[in-house]
Scaffold this active site. Structure first.
Site, PDB file in Angstrom:
ATOM      1  N   THR A  69       0.844  -1.190   0.000  1.00 36.01           N
ATOM      2  CA  THR A  69       0.000   0.000   0.000  1.00 36.01           C
ATOM      3  C   THR A  69       0.882   1.245   0.000  1.00 36.01           C
ATOM      4  O   THR A  69       2.101   1.146  -0.179  1.00 36.01           O
ATOM      5  CB  THR A  69      -1.011  -0.043   1.183  1.00 36.01           C
ATOM      6  OG1 THR A  69      -1.917   1.041   1.045  1.00 36.01           O
ATOM      7  CG2 THR A  69      -0.313   0.021   2.537  1.00 36.01           C
ATOM      8  N   LYS A  73       3.468   1.285  -3.842  1.00 42.24           N
ATOM      9  CA  LYS A  73       2.900   0.519  -4.973  1.00 42.24           C
ATOM     10  C   LYS A  73       3.691   0.708  -6.271  1.00 42.24           C
ATOM     11  O   LYS A  73       3.943  -0.252  -7.001  1.00 42.24           O
ATOM     12  CB  LYS A  73       1.442   0.910  -5.204  1.00 42.24           C
ATOM     13  CG  LYS A  73       0.495   0.388  -4.146  1.00 42.24           C
ATOM     14  CD  LYS A  73      -0.942   0.733  -4.498  1.00 42.24           C
ATOM     15  CE  LYS A  73      -1.890   0.330  -3.393  1.00 42.24           C
ATOM     16  NZ  LYS A  73      -3.290   0.563  -3.715  1.00 42.24           N
ATOM     17  N   GLY A 136      -3.734   9.680  -8.988  1.00 37.87           N
ATOM     18  CA  GLY A 136      -2.761   8.767  -8.383  1.00 37.87           C
ATOM     19  C   GLY A 136      -3.006   7.328  -8.801  1.00 37.87           C
ATOM     20  O   GLY A 136      -3.717   7.049  -9.778  1.00 37.87           O
TER      21      GLY A 136
HETATM   22  P1  NAP Z   1      -2.276   9.210  -4.315  1.00 35.93           P
HETATM   23  O1  NAP Z   1      -1.359   8.443  -5.214  1.00 35.93           O
HETATM   24  O2  NAP Z   1      -1.702  10.056  -3.258  1.00 35.93           O
HETATM   25  O3  NAP Z   1      -3.196  10.074  -5.304  1.00 35.93           O
HETATM   26  C1  NAP Z   1      -4.238  10.860  -4.873  1.00 35.93           C
HETATM   27  C2  NAP Z   1      -4.507  11.942  -5.925  1.00 35.93           C
HETATM   28  O4  NAP Z   1      -5.427  12.836  -5.352  1.00 35.93           O
HETATM   29  C3  NAP Z   1      -3.266  12.726  -6.260  1.00 35.93           C
HETATM   30  O5  NAP Z   1      -2.669  12.212  -7.414  1.00 35.93           O
HETATM   31  C4  NAP Z   1      -3.804  14.136  -6.437  1.00 35.93           C
HETATM   32  O6  NAP Z   1      -4.080  14.375  -7.810  1.00 35.93           O
HETATM   33  C5  NAP Z   1      -5.102  14.160  -5.704  1.00 35.93           C
HETATM   34  N1  NAP Z   1      -4.974  14.948  -4.467  1.00 35.93           N
HETATM   35  C6  NAP Z   1      -4.101  14.764  -3.464  1.00 35.93           C
HETATM   36  N2  NAP Z   1      -4.307  15.682  -2.487  1.00 35.93           N
HETATM   37  C7  NAP Z   1      -5.340  16.447  -2.917  1.00 35.93           C
HETATM   38  C8  NAP Z   1      -6.020  17.567  -2.386  1.00 35.93           C
HETATM   39  N3  NAP Z   1      -5.677  18.074  -1.192  1.00 35.93           N
HETATM   40  N4  NAP Z   1      -7.011  18.119  -3.105  1.00 35.93           N
HETATM   41  C9  NAP Z   1      -7.359  17.605  -4.306  1.00 35.93           C
HETATM   42  N5  NAP Z   1      -6.754  16.537  -4.856  1.00 35.93           N
HETATM   43  C10 NAP Z   1      -5.754  15.972  -4.175  1.00 35.93           C
HETATM   44  O7  NAP Z   1      -3.275   8.240  -3.601  1.00 35.93           O
HETATM   45  P2  NAP Z   1      -3.950   6.929  -4.174  1.00 35.93           P
HETATM   46  O8  NAP Z   1      -3.136   5.763  -3.804  1.00 35.93           O
HETATM   47  O9  NAP Z   1      -4.292   7.120  -5.608  1.00 35.93           O
HETATM   48  O10 NAP Z   1      -5.257   6.863  -3.269  1.00 35.93           O
HETATM   49  C11 NAP Z   1      -6.270   7.836  -3.409  1.00 35.93           C
HETATM   50  C12 NAP Z   1      -7.361   7.589  -2.392  1.00 35.93           C
HETATM   51  O11 NAP Z   1      -7.935   6.319  -2.611  1.00 35.93           O
HETATM   52  C13 NAP Z   1      -6.829   7.576  -0.949  1.00 35.93           C
HETATM   53  O12 NAP Z   1      -7.712   8.289  -0.142  1.00 35.93           O
HETATM   54  C14 NAP Z   1      -6.828   6.131  -0.546  1.00 35.93           C
HETATM   55  O13 NAP Z   1      -7.167   5.983   0.811  1.00 35.93           O
HETATM   56  C15 NAP Z   1      -7.934   5.571  -1.412  1.00 35.93           C
HETATM   57  N6  NAP Z   1      -7.677   4.171  -1.736  1.00 35.93           N
HETATM   58  C16 NAP Z   1      -8.581   3.270  -1.317  1.00 35.93           C
HETATM   59  C17 NAP Z   1      -8.404   1.936  -1.613  1.00 35.93           C
HETATM   60  C18 NAP Z   1      -9.407   0.934  -1.135  1.00 35.93           C
HETATM   61  O14 NAP Z   1      -9.142  -0.274  -1.160  1.00 35.93           O
HETATM   62  N7  NAP Z   1     -10.579   1.376  -0.740  1.00 35.93           N
HETATM   63  C19 NAP Z   1      -7.272   1.504  -2.331  1.00 35.93           C
HETATM   64  C20 NAP Z   1      -6.375   2.473  -2.763  1.00 35.93           C
HETATM   65  C21 NAP Z   1      -6.584   3.807  -2.452  1.00 35.93           C
HETATM   66  P3  NAP Z   1      -3.722  15.795  -8.461  1.00 35.93           P
HETATM   67  O15 NAP Z   1      -2.462  16.224  -7.777  1.00 35.93           O
HETATM   68  O16 NAP Z   1      -3.563  15.493  -9.890  1.00 35.93           O
HETATM   69  O17 NAP Z   1      -4.867  16.712  -8.170  1.00 35.93           O
END
Ligand code: NAP
Length: 279
Positions: A69, A73, A136
């Site tokens: 996680t 990843k 992300g």
């Molecule tokens: P990540 O790689 O950190 O990406 C999140 C994206 O959200 C970033 O690329 C960014 O895109 C945007 N972001 C970040 N902070 C922000 C803010 N303050 N305001 C607006 N946009 C923002 O995270 P991820 O791994 O993709 O995960 C994203 C979410 O999905 C997390 O909350 C995680 O808990 C959830 N998730 C859940 C599962 C599950 O099994 N339920 C699995 C994986 C992830 P930009 O910079 O392009 O705006």
């Protein structure tokens, strides 16, 4: 040939992340392991980026396997000797094992997203307009899943528009980046929040009153007490679920990958307090 099954079950299972103490995976995976009568146990390993390679080397010696996680990843994807086609498409590994000391990576997040979207939109996405927030790893899995479900109108929102365009190009799906979130939301039939906005339990990624009445919302965030976005959508009478279904279903797919047997989904759900009731 694609690789989606470990040739021999891992000796033990871990989830590598930092922070990882809050992960619900050990809880439902151990419940499923005990239910299936398997001797392996699943534990959370808090691993810094600096310790990742050494930790993987130790796990290889043990013949272990597991999940990955945040924030590892993408790194595990680049470290893997071989990856499944899905992991290659998403550019991230969330499930791994070792074969002849080689690190093999797979991505079961896509399976998790597929299940959560199917639960929210059981009639399919033929005429759907899907808006995805974030760029992300989770967003990449969502875009691949929407492509597999045949959604023809996918719009991606980022705080920096070019990042949305880059993600669409990288995962190679039919989608377009959007300039104004509010305008896209007004036409949406499915919205997926793949940003961390809402992890604090109170923040909302957008104004729910903008959504049409027939819209449904998938919030990938999960919290013990639910998310503010799901609560607000349900208060408006909209179908909505938090990220627990994605979590359990990606875990169930990982279980199949390691053991080639079907885990008990009711046992997994029970271990984390039951299935969602939001839809
Ligand atoms: P990540 O790689 O950190 O990406 C999140 C994206 O959200 C970033 O690329 C960014 O895109 C945007 N972001 C970040 N902070 C922000 C803010 N303050 N305001 C607006 N946009 C923002 O995270 P991820 O791994 O993709 O995960 C994203 C979410 O999905 C997390 O909350 C995680 O808990 C959830 N998730 C859940 C599962 C599950 O099994 N339920 C699995 C994986 C992830 P930009 O910079 O392009 O705006």
């Amino acid at each position: 040939m694609d690789i989606v099954r470990a040739p021999t079950p891992p000796t033990r299972l871990v989830i590598l992340g930092q922070p990882v103490a809050q992960s619900l995976s050990p809880r439902f995976q151990n419940a499923a392991l005990i239910h299936a009568g398997l001797p392996q146990r699943y534990e959370a390993l808090d691993v810094s980026p600096a310790r990742l390679v050494a930790t993987l080397a130790q796990l290889a010696r043990e013949g272990a396997g597991g999940n990955v996680t945040m924030p590892h990843k993408q790194t595990v994807f680049t470290l893997a000797t071989r990856t499944s086609a899905l992991a290659a498409r998403v550019g991230a590994v969330n499930t791994f094992w070792f074969h002849d000391d080689s690190l093999i990576g797979h991505n079961t997040d896509v399976a998790g997203v597929l299940s959560s979207i199917r639960a929210l939109v059981p009639d399919g996405l033929d005429h759907a307009c899907c808006v995805v927030l974030g760029t992300g790893g989770a967003s990449a899995a969502v875009l691949v899943a929407l492509d597999m479900l045949g959604c023809g109108d996918v719009r991606v929102w980022s705080r920096v528009r070019e990042r949305a365009a880059q993600l669409i190009t990288r995962v190679n799906v039919r989608a377009r980046e959007i300039a104004t979130l509010a305008e896209a939301l007004e036409e949406a039939t499915l919205v997926v929040n793949a940003t961390p906005i809402g992890m604090d339990g109170v923040s909302l990624p957008f104004d729910v009153s903008l959504l049409p009445r027939a819209c449904v919302v998938s919030d990938l965030i999960y919290r013990r007490d639910g998310t503010a976005l799901v609560r607000r959508c349900m208060a408006r009478g909209l179908g909505a679920e938090d990220g627990r279904r994605m979590l359990v279903e990606q875990g169930a797919e990982a279980f199949r990958t390691w053991f080639d047997i079907e885990p008990s989904l009711p046992v997994m759900w029970n271990a984390i307090g039951g299935a969602p009731t939001g839809v």
